[in-house]
Write an enzyme that holds these catalytic residues in place. Structure first.
Site, PDB file in Angstrom:
ATOM      1  CD  GLN A 102      -2.975  -0.668  -0.234  1.00 27.99           C
ATOM      2  OE1 GLN A 102      -3.028   0.448  -0.725  1.00 27.99           O
ATOM      3  NE2 GLN A 102      -3.616  -1.696  -0.758  1.00 27.99           N
ATOM      4  CB  SER A 103       4.336   1.844  -1.078  1.00 29.10           C
ATOM      5  OG  SER A 103       5.121   2.949  -1.459  1.00 29.10           O
ATOM      6  CG  ASN A 104       0.555   6.803   0.220  1.00 29.80           C
ATOM      7  OD1 ASN A 104      -0.503   6.461  -0.298  1.00 29.80           O
ATOM      8  ND2 ASN A 104       0.677   6.982   1.524  1.00 29.80           N
ATOM      9  CB  ALA A 106       4.994   1.818  -4.679  1.00 27.10           C
TER      10      ALA A 106
END
Ligand SMILES: *Cc1c(COP(=O)(O)O)cnc(C)c1O
Length: 357
Positions: A102-104, A106
């Site tokens: 859930q990386s912003n 990425a």
């Protein structure tokens, strides 16, 4: 000098530092002349939150970096403006970075790469979640980035995997640009030096003398950039970070090192020590990404009083920190809304968000 982080092996960091200018007379003029791509609608609004302020007993301003397109919003976009500016100006044709599912960072990188016509590869922490992708992972899939789940939970191993993938692309004849998680390289930090100057202009226009700027912190670039901006400008509110991830055992030393290295890129000999970093661990909860009742309550408060959506992993925890200390403020405060609302739509958060405790 390379800052002390698990990411020091990254070639891009070293190249940027080595090519830094000699001591410059005006670091902010040096900043303005660096390569940059436009990814965000700037300046982002600085909005007075009257009802929230009355409720909490302080004058509160929200810096709305959450505003932007669905894929290109949040604080990572500011760092990417300078990082990808460097990538394009040095002829790179692809980007490699890493993050959690859930990386912003990425998602912002994948979307920015699509917007600029670059190939992107994201090295992901842990295992691939089952079922239909949600939240940021859905957006990553939509923009067509190449995702490689590593199975590892270790940020150091993840970074090593970024270097490996970059070498692989090089062997295929590509010219990749590698970034650590959060794009917290000295070049990325420059995005938040520029952001701090933007905030100062807005506060000046409004005649607001804020004393602190609160924000969430994990990879440290936001904090380092705000601090360097404040120091170069010699005025303005002091950054106060809430660590929401404990990615680094000594966050203050990490941030101080990043700010020092970013200063060098601007031709400034400023150097920072850990004692200058105001970083607060009170809002992490059990771990990075873990839900806290305080964040959940703060998110509902801002949503209901202001119609502004904070997120459960980062900005909502910073807001919970502000809720806890607002009454003691001797002057107006700013909370930097660093984005992340995409996580509201990720599996696992929905039920907790509506649970009033
Ligand atoms: C990454 C992130 C942060 C933390 O910023 P760092 O520069 O990595 O410390 C804060 N808020 C959101 C929404 C983020 O995605």
């Amino acid at each position: 000098m390379i800052h002390d982080s698990p990411f020091k092996a990254l070639d891009t960091t070293r190249r940027s530092l080595d090519s830094g200018p000699a001591i410059a007379a005006d670091p902010l003029a040096t900043l303005a002349a660096l390569p940059r791509v436009q990814l965000a609608p700037l300046p982002t609004p600085l909005q007075r939150a009257d009802r929230l302020g009355r409720q909490l007993g302080a004058e509160i301003w929200i810096k709305r970096d959450d505003i932007g397109s669905i894929g290109l919003a949040g604080n990572k976009v500011r760092k990417l403006e300078f990082a990808l500016g460097e990538a394009l100006s040095s002829g790179c044709d692809s980007v490699v970075t890493c993050g959690a599912a859930q990386s912003n960072h990425a998602r912002a990188t994948a979307t920015a790469a699509a917007a600029l016509g670059l190939r992107s590869v994201i090295v992901m922490r842990g295992r691939e979640p089952g079922g239909t992708p949600t939240g940021n992972l859905l957006l990553d899939r939509l923009v067509g980035t190449e995702i490689r789940f590593t199975g590892t939970e270790s940020w150091t191993e993840l970074n090593a995997a970024v270097t490996e993938v970059a070498s692989e692309l090089e062997a295929e004849g590509h010219k990749p640009y590698a970034m650590p998680t959060g794009c917290s390289t000295p070049v990325g930090v420059l995005g938040f030096v520029a952001a701090y100057c933007e905030l100062l202009r807005q506060l000046g226009d409004l005649g607001v003398d804020a004393w602190r700027v609160y924000h969430a912190s994990t990879s440290g670039g936001t904090h380092a950039g705000l601090l360097l901006g404040e120091t170069l400008a010699e005025r303005g509110p002091s950054p106060y970070g809430f660590d929401v991830g404990r990615l680094y055992p000594d966050m203050a030393t990490h941030i101080a090192g990043l700010a020092t290295d970013a200063a060098r890129l601007l031709g400034s000999s400023l150097s920072f020590g850990p004692e200058e970093i105001e970083i607060d661990e009170s809002q992490i909860g059990s771990r990075y990404g873990a839900f806290t009742d305080q964040a959940s309550a703060a998110i509902r408060l801002a949503a209901r009083l202001e119609g502004v959506l904070f997120d459960p992993v980062y900005s909502g925890k910073a807001l919970a920190g502000l809720v806890a200390c607002a009454r003691e403020s001797p002057g107006p405060v700013v909370i930097w809304h660093t984005g992340g609302a995409q996580a509201l739509f990720a599996d696992g958060f929905a039920a907790s968000l509506l649970q009033e405790s």
